[in-house]
Design an enzyme around this catalytic site. Structure first.
Site, PDB file in Angstrom:
ATOM      1  N   GLY B  23      -7.850  -0.696  -7.057  1.00  3.86           N
ATOM      2  CA  GLY B  23      -7.572  -2.115  -6.892  1.00  3.86           C
ATOM      3  C   GLY B  23      -6.581  -2.720  -7.856  1.00  3.86           C
ATOM      4  N   GLY B  25      -3.404  -1.954  -8.115  1.00  4.20           N
ATOM      5  CA  GLY B  25      -2.088  -2.091  -7.496  1.00  4.20           C
ATOM      6  C   GLY B  25      -1.223  -0.856  -7.579  1.00  4.20           C
ATOM      7  CE  LYS B  26      -4.702   4.238  -8.070  1.00  3.76           C
ATOM      8  NZ  LYS B  26      -5.776   3.281  -8.309  1.00  3.76           N
ATOM      9  CB  THR B  27      -1.031   1.651  -2.843  1.00  3.41           C
ATOM     10  OG1 THR B  27      -2.030   2.654  -2.977  1.00  3.41           O
ATOM     11  CG2 THR B  27      -0.274   1.870  -1.543  1.00  3.41           C
ATOM     12  CB  SER B  28       1.209  -2.942  -4.463  1.00  7.74           C
ATOM     13  OG  SER B  28       0.103  -3.252  -3.669  1.00  7.74           O
ATOM     14  CG  ASP B  50      -3.868   2.722  -0.186  1.00 14.84           C
ATOM     15  OD1 ASP B  50      -3.530   1.725   0.444  1.00 14.84           O
ATOM     16  OD2 ASP B  50      -4.760   2.719  -1.057  1.00 14.84           O
ATOM     17  CB  THR B 514      -8.472  -0.667  -3.400  1.00 19.73           C
ATOM     18  OG1 THR B 514      -7.158  -0.420  -2.925  1.00 19.73           O
ATOM     19  CG2 THR B 514      -9.049   0.619  -3.948  1.00 19.73           C
TER      20      THR B 514
END
Lengths: 146, 585
Positions: B23, B25-28, B50, B514
């Site tokens: 949550g 913000g790794k993916t973003s 993700d 997430t």
């Protein structure tokens, strides 16, 4: 079956060989792990088959498959000497293993000694463990009610 | 802290791994970096774990675990794989052939042992290794970006000789959780090459991602230390979600809390030494090409000077009627009426389990019940000073629980095990599962001794752990015969946990992608173990604060789809708790 293998242990599926993922460690599991490791050090005489990693063995051995069908996984751990059942639902004792392999009494213990170094790697004193891990705080003497 | 847009102008390493709590913000961040680099002419391969549903929204195309081209970005390829799906596929490949050949309970036994988080970790690692060692990929791409990273535990385990011994077909060592890697062929060599690449500072950067909050920053420090110790030394930190202007009371409370958390960057010895970048909190959701381009807050390459940043998410429910949603008091009334004796609050770290457990304990006590509140959080968060005879407060020291358990185990094995075996045992003992078991044992003892009190605890074992415990109890008859009182406490607790009249689990989450996904997985896992999570708490809701601060209000507006998901998942058994400045996790 391999020529030199005299004893086969069929075990339930486990996450890890040591079984530490249980409510407490099964000393039997540890005993068997070290016996097998020590005995097999020079010549492989004991085979361990785990339901998760070697399922084929359970199906290929007609006796094992039959017992599993009849009694379910409760029959594991199951140990065989050839086509004879040595134990059902438990591991064999050191004496039973020595007899099955044709060894002198006490041989397994000296197997373990011979491959163990003089000093163990980890000492309990290194762990610095305090007895009791619950700190309970309660005011039994006169707490005020809000 | 430097603004993260400066990352784009630097000479970055070929491989970049992103790590951080769920949550943050790794993916973003990873996606935004990939997109912006590709716009600058770099060829980029983005590998994401993700959940596919999210990433498809982000890019607007269907993705597979092979690279897919993204229409708007000619230099970008994206691969998406789900470790859970990979683990399930692996599990089925092992178990599938034996259905019908082996009895059902044997099949169930095999399946459960292949259903832990370790199996998922290994499945993920399997994929990483493919991408890390594929020469075609390293030749073709300037950058390969991963939005997750292997855990320290996984990497350490793979270093142990005993772990590899099971692949030698002389059956010496028994079970291993590394069975999946046998599919890789020359496993050990491939693994070693992968690890060498990971530890090469010229080739790999570990990007630690955190929010300006205590819990994620602590996790970043922990990961930095753990992965650094293994040899992954090239590390940077990105602090995501910085709010610059407070605007109103809620906003100012929020910025104050962030500033307080950021003090850690000056104090923590590890974090202090890291090159740190910041990303501001966006008023728009990070979905779609436009949002990704604007993530680092500058005009993207080739953009129209008049191009407006993305629209705020449409605010359908602009005004929240506080009475329209049930609150904490409602939940406590319901728990009180149910007569349950054991209450768990459960959820991923940082969502507010301890705060909620404390509130529930106090609330039940106020309604006349004797309560015993137990926490695994360090004492500073517990209202120790508010304890009284009918409201006991206990702290389970996780570290000490684990040490006690380790000592227990090692004292049994010390005299009979070789150094190799002890090393493997010690690593097994450092696994997350063992930590859970150690805490569960301590907790079981506590419940055993609680006679007429309701026990409220702020943590719960996973369904997988419970099933392992179950299995262990049935297979290891020694334990049944054991006079050790701990396993007995565990044995008597397990059936109580499955009795909905006796025990309830309250899942705590926040209304973000997430966290909701992770909470859903936890609930499913518990259901497998026969435990129903009846109530859900959506904590820290900005929608409920009715703030006028534009960024926070937009953040609140984005919560609705997730609140609706929780509503559906919990069959309307959920409550909303507004974000509060004084709430500590």
């Amino acid at each position: 079956m391999d020529q030199t293998i005299k004893l086969e242990i069929y075990e339930p599926a486990m996450c890890c060989a040591s079984g530490v993922c249980g409510p407490s460690v099964d000393p039997e599991l540890l005993r068997i792990s070290s016996i097998v490791h020590a005995r097999n050090h020079n010549h492989t005489q004991i085979a361990r088959y785990n339901l998760k990693d070697h399922p084929m063995r359970f199906v290929q051995n007609p006796l094992v498959q039959k017992l599993l069908k009849e009694k379910g996984v409760a029959v594991l751990p199951l140990t065989l000497v050839g086509n004879t059942v040595l134990t059902e639902g438990s591991y064999p004792t050191n004496a039973q293993i020595e007899e099955a392999l044709g060894l002198q009494s006490g041989q397994l213990k000296s197997d373990i000694q011979s491959i163990r170094p003089q000093k163990p790697k980890v000492k309990l004193s290194d762990l610095k463990v305090q007895p009791g891990n619950l700190k309970q705080k309660s005011l039994d003497q006169g707490g005020t009610r809000d | 802290m430097i603004n993260a847009r400066h990352l784009l102008d630097q000479a970055l390493t070929k491989y970049l791994f992103f790590t951080g709590k769920g949550g943050v913000g790794k993916t973003s961040t990873a996606c935004a970096l990939a997109v912006n680099l590709s716009e600058r002419g770099k060829s980029v391969f983005l590998v994401s774990t993700d959940p596919a549903s999210n990433l498809q929204d982000v890019f607007g195309v269907a993705l597979t675990n092979q690279g897919t081209a993204i229409p708007e970005y000619p230099n970008l390829l994206v691969a998406n794989f789900e470790p859970e799906a990979a683990a399930a596929a692996y599990r089925e490949s092992v178990v599938g052939p034996y259905r019908g050949l082996l009895p059902e309970d044997a099949i169930a036994n095999m399946e459960e042992q292949l259903s832990g988080s370790c199996t998922v970790e290994i499945a993920a690692f399997n994929e990483f290794t493919q991408f890390l060692t594929d020469v075609k990929i390293s030749d073709q791409f300037d950058h390969v970006i991963f939005d997750t990273a292997p855990t320290g535990h996984t990497l350490r385990m793979l270093e142990l000789p005993a772990a590899w011994a099971t692949f030698i077909d002389n059956n010496q060592s028994g079970a291993s959780c590394l069975g999946q890697l046998s599919g890789l062929g020359e496993q050990k060599d491939v693994y070693q090459r992968a690890v060498q690449t990971l530890c090469d500072s010229a080739l790999t950067t570990l990007v630690l991602v955190a929010r300006p909050e205590e819990s994620p920053l602590k996790e970043a420090a922990r990961a930095s230390k753990e992965l650094g110790a293994i040899g992954i030394e090239h590390q940077v930190l990105i602090v995501n979600g910085l709010l610059e202007e407070g605007h109103d009371q809620v906003g100012q409370s929020f910025t104050r809390k962030q500033s307080a958390a950021l003090e850690m960057l000056k104090i923590d010895p590890l974090l202090k030494g890291l090159k740190t970048y910041s990303v501001t909190l966006k008023p728009f959701s990070i979905m779609g090409a436009k949002a990704l381009k604007h993530f680092f807050g500058e005009m993207p390459v080739g953009a129209d000077v008049h191009e407006a940043p993305p629209e705020k998410a449409v605010v359908e429910k602009a005004v929240v009627e506080k009475t329209a949603y049930r609150d904490l008091e409602y939940l406590i009334d319901a728990l009180h009426a149910s007569g349950q004796r054991v209450i768990f609050t459960m959820g991923k770290g940082g969502v507010g389990k301890t705060t909620m457990a404390t509130a529930i304990a106090k609330g039940l006590n106020a309604r006349g019940e004797k309560v015993h509140l137990t926490s695994t959080d360090p004492a500073s968060n517990l209202p120790m000073d508010q304890a009284r005879s009918d409201l006991k407060v206990s702290f389970i020291d996780e570290v000490q629980a684990l040490a006690t358990y380790k000592a227990d185990v090692l004292s049994t094995g010390l005299h009979t095990m070789t150094p190799d075996e002890l090393a493997y045992l010690e690593e097994d003992l450092s696994s997350p599962c063992t930590q859970e078991i150690a805490v569960f044992r301590a907790f079981a003892q506590l419940v055993e001794s609680a006679t007429d009190e309701i026990v409220v605890i702020d943590t719960a074992p996973t369904g997988h752990t419970l099933l392992l415990l179950d299995a262990s109890l049935s297979y290891h008859k020694e334990i049944e015969r054991s006079s050790n009182e701990v396993p007995n406490a565990v044995k008597s607790l397990l059936p109580k946990l499955r009795d909905p009249d006796h025990t309830t689990v309250v899942i705590v989450t926040i209304a973000e992608p997430t966290p909701v996904h992770e909470a859903t997985r936890l609930a499913e896992d518990l259901e497998r173990a026969g435990i129903q999570a009846k109530w859900w708490i959506v904590n820290s809701s900005f929608a409920m604060t009715q703030t006028a601060s534009p960024v926070l209000a937009a953040k609140g507006a984005q919560e609705w789809p997730w609140i609706e998901q929780v509503d559906a998942r919990s069959q309307n058994h959920f409550i909303l708790v507004p974000w509060q400045g004084n709430q500590t996790d």
